[in-house]
Design a protein around this motif. Structure first.
Motif, short mmCIF file in Angstrom:
data_model
loop_
_atom_site.label_atom_id
_atom_site.label_comp_id
_atom_site.label_asym_id
_atom_site.label_seq_id
_atom_site.Cartn_x
_atom_site.Cartn_y
_atom_site.Cartn_z
N THR A 179 6.22 12.47 -7.02
CA THR A 179 4.83 12.12 -7.29
C THR A 179 4.57 10.74 -6.69
O THR A 179 5.28 9.79 -7.00
N VAL A 180 3.54 10.66 -5.83
CA VAL A 180 3.14 9.40 -5.20
C VAL A 180 1.71 9.11 -5.64
O VAL A 180 0.79 9.88 -5.34
N GLY A 181 1.52 8.00 -6.36
CA GLY A 181 0.23 7.65 -6.94
C GLY A 181 -0.81 7.23 -5.92
O GLY A 181 -0.51 6.84 -4.79
N HIS A 182 -2.07 7.28 -6.37
CA HIS A 182 -3.23 6.93 -5.55
C HIS A 182 -3.05 5.59 -4.84
O HIS A 182 -2.60 4.62 -5.44
N GLY A 183 -3.39 5.58 -3.55
CA GLY A 183 -3.43 4.33 -2.81
C GLY A 183 -2.09 3.70 -2.47
O GLY A 183 -2.04 2.58 -1.99
N ALA A 184 -1.00 4.43 -2.71
CA ALA A 184 0.32 3.88 -2.34
C ALA A 184 0.45 3.84 -0.82
O ALA A 184 -0.22 4.59 -0.10
N ILE A 185 1.33 2.98 -0.35
CA ILE A 185 1.66 2.92 1.08
C ILE A 185 3.16 3.16 1.22
O ILE A 185 3.97 2.46 0.60
N VAL A 187 6.38 7.07 -7.37
CA VAL A 187 5.86 5.83 -6.82
C VAL A 187 4.47 5.66 -7.42
O VAL A 187 3.62 6.53 -7.27
N GLY A 188 4.24 4.54 -8.10
CA GLY A 188 3.00 4.32 -8.84
C GLY A 188 1.81 3.98 -7.96
O GLY A 188 1.93 3.71 -6.75
N ILE A 189 0.66 3.98 -8.61
CA ILE A 189 -0.61 3.69 -7.95
C ILE A 189 -0.54 2.34 -7.25
O ILE A 189 -0.15 1.33 -7.83
N GLY A 190 -0.92 2.34 -5.96
CA GLY A 190 -1.01 1.10 -5.20
C GLY A 190 0.31 0.45 -4.82
O GLY A 190 0.31 -0.64 -4.26
N ALA A 191 1.41 1.11 -5.10
CA ALA A 191 2.72 0.54 -4.74
C ALA A 191 2.93 0.64 -3.23
O ALA A 191 2.31 1.46 -2.55
#
Length: 140
Positions: free
Chosen positions: A46-52, A64-68
């Motif tokens: 699971t890769v959260g919103h806005g991650a790079i 990987v959390g949001i924005g990470a």
């Protein structure tokens, strides 16, 4: 919308993986040692919103959390968590069973049993949602 650019190397995304809105996935051609730098994402991730994600590896069943941000050559091992907003520096390894947070990210604690059981639950929930949307679209 997710943006993936495999322009100078390749991107692999495993089965059951959920890449949320606004994620950017990119690659690098080679690192300073001449080693290829694709982005590899395992199964049930699971890769959260806005991650790079840039030229990194996410093993199966991690989050990987949001924005990470996970940078060049970094590895997030199975059953590890990168917290929202964290920046995993190039070449770092987030070991299995660890939670990393901060910028630069560092280990802050171990994954709990409840979190460990949620890796599959999270991926499965998103697969079910995708199937519901696809079924509704096909009926139109």
């Amino acid at each position: 919308i997710v943006c993936g650019a495999g322009d100078v190397n390749h991107i692999e995304i495993g089965e059951g993986t959920n890449i949320q809105d606004g994620v950017i996935i990119h690659v690098a051609k080679l690192n300073a040692k001449g080693i290829e730098m694709p982005t590899i994402i395992g199964n049930m991730v699971t890769v959260g919103h806005g991650a790079i994600l840039h030229a990194c590896t996410l093993e199966d069943e991690c989050m990987v959390g949001i924005g990470a941000k996970v940078l060049d050559g970094a590895v997030v091992e199975r059953h590890a968590i990168v917290a929202a907003g964290a920046v995993v520096p190039p070449g770092k390894v987030v070991r299995s069973g660890e939670v990393w947070a901060g910028a630069p990210a560092r280990k802050v604690r171990d994954v709990t049993d409840a979190e460990r059981s949620y890796f599959i639950t999270s991926a499965t929930n998103y697969m079910e949602i995708a199937e519901q949307h696809y079924s509704a679209w096909r009926r139109q």
